[in-house]
Design a protein around this motif. Structure first.
Motif, PDB file in Angstrom:
ATOM      1  N   ASP A  93      -2.350  -2.552  -3.473  1.00 58.54           N
ATOM      2  CA  ASP A  93      -3.643  -2.982  -2.939  1.00 58.54           C
ATOM      3  C   ASP A  93      -4.555  -1.811  -2.608  1.00 58.54           C
ATOM      4  OD1 ASP A  93      -3.495  -5.978  -2.722  1.00 58.54           O
ATOM      5  OD2 ASP A  93      -1.668  -5.445  -1.651  1.00 58.54           O
ATOM      6  N   PHE A  94      -3.983  -0.744  -2.054  1.00 59.50           N
ATOM      7  CA  PHE A  94      -4.777   0.442  -1.764  1.00 59.50           C
ATOM      8  C   PHE A  94      -3.850   1.617  -1.489  1.00 59.50           C
ATOM      9  CE2 PHE A  94      -4.291  -1.819   2.280  1.00 59.50           C
ATOM     10  CZ  PHE A  94      -3.855  -0.821   3.138  1.00 59.50           C
ATOM     11  N   TYR A 133      -8.844   3.561  -2.516  1.00 65.83           N
ATOM     12  CA  TYR A 133      -8.148   4.551  -1.697  1.00 65.83           C
ATOM     13  C   TYR A 133      -9.004   4.923  -0.495  1.00 65.83           C
ATOM     14  CZ  TYR A 133     -11.201   8.269  -3.486  1.00 65.83           C
ATOM     15  OH  TYR A 133     -12.297   9.041  -3.785  1.00 65.83           O
ATOM     16  N   ASN A 171      -7.802  -5.940   5.521  1.00 67.89           N
ATOM     17  CA  ASN A 171      -7.452  -6.264   4.147  1.00 67.89           C
ATOM     18  C   ASN A 171      -6.912  -7.690   4.086  1.00 67.89           C
ATOM     19  OD1 ASN A 171      -5.176  -6.228   1.841  1.00 67.89           O
ATOM     20  ND2 ASN A 171      -6.788  -4.786   1.299  1.00 67.89           N
ATOM     21  N   PHE A 178       0.837  -1.201   0.000  1.00 64.66           N
ATOM     22  CA  PHE A 178       0.000   0.000   0.000  1.00 64.66           C
ATOM     23  C   PHE A 178       0.868   1.246   0.000  1.00 64.66           C
ATOM     24  CE2 PHE A 178       0.460  -1.087   4.501  1.00 64.66           C
ATOM     25  CZ  PHE A 178       0.660   0.129   5.130  1.00 64.66           C
TER      26      PHE A 178
END
Length: 268
Positions: free
Chosen positions: A71-72, A101, A130, A38
């Motif tokens: 992933d984000f 996000y 997550n 991330f």
């Protein structure tokens, strides 16, 4: 991903006995098979007068899209610069990202918590899991007046308890919860609480545009990301990446937005 040699640059403040420079904390080795990746970008200050805020946001979005297997993304505070009218517009910019996000409220994000939730769809204090093993806590450290605040201790405690079964927990707070930086706020209860949970792997801050290093408190690493917008701070606007390997080892590194140069990085 561009993994050019590190610059010999690290901005660290060492003013307390319980802190030590990042360089002593562990040498970074990229995980062969990362299971989580991330990005944290802070202090975009969309709408700040006399800054090219649209250009800096476009550059950040482009840099993130150049990254692989993200992933984000977390935008860690000061999304806008005071004027509430900019909040829907900066959301439109973030919405161009090709990955999920999450926003964190900062002291220049001067809207109410009710308006925040209406725009972003999540409360100012928010947490999520997550991939069933990574906990992320986004804690609000300001209010509509822009005051510097300790985070809500009850919210943080409840989420840390909820996430006790997870292997990794990451906490993201805009304003430092210690006065080891010029713009931090002293919150000893919060630091003690964080230090008591063994699965908290790192705490990430924004707010201090000229700080992009790390502090240790109770063996927990606290990291800064400099800035990617605004009118002052580090000469290398950028963002921070965090990766977890399949063996559980965690690394983080700071990257310059302009050319993808890795500025600093270590195992945490």
């Amino acid at each position: 991903m561009n993994r050019r040699p590190f610059l010999k640059k690290l901005t660290v403040l060492s003013s307390a006995i319980s802190t030590m420079p990042f360089i002593t904390f562990g040498k970074m080795h990229f995980p062969v098979n990362p299971t989580l990746k991330f990005i944290i970008a802070s202090d975009g200050h969309y709408g700040q007068p006399n800054t090219d805020f649209k250009k800096s946001h476009h550059a950040l979005i482009e840099a993130i899209h150049f990254e692989e297997n993200v992933d984000f993304v977390v935008f860690n505070g000061d999304l806008i610069h005071d004027e509430p009218k900019w909040m829907p517009e900066v959301k439109n910019v973030y919405d161009t990202l090709k990955v999920p996000y999450f926003p964190v409220k900062g002291n220049h994000d001067r809207i109410s918590e009710t308006e925040w939730e209406e725009i972003w769809g999540i409360p100012a204090d928010h947490a999520f899991i997550n991939k069933e093993k990574f906990g992320v806590i986004l804690a609000n450290s300001s209010n509509q007046a822009g005051d510097y605040l300790c985070v809500d201790a009850l919210f943080l405690k409840n989420k840390l308890e909820d996430f006790k079964h997870l292997s990794h927990v990451f906490i993201i707070i805009h304003i430092s919860q210690n006065d080891w930086t010029k713009h931090g706020v002293a919150c000893s209860e919060i630091l003690e609480m964080i230090g008591s949970y063994s699965n908290v792997r790192a705490v990430f801050h924004g707010h201090d545009h000229d700080v992009d290093g790390i502090m240790l408190n109770r063996n927990k690493p606290y990291l800064w990301s400099g800035h990617f917008g605004g009118s002052w701070g580090s000469p290398h606007p950028g963002y921070r990446v965090c990766e977890v390997g399949e063996d559980g080892k965690t690394i983080t590194y700071l990257k310059a937005m302009k050319d993808g140069m890795i500025l600093s990085g270590h195992t945490i």
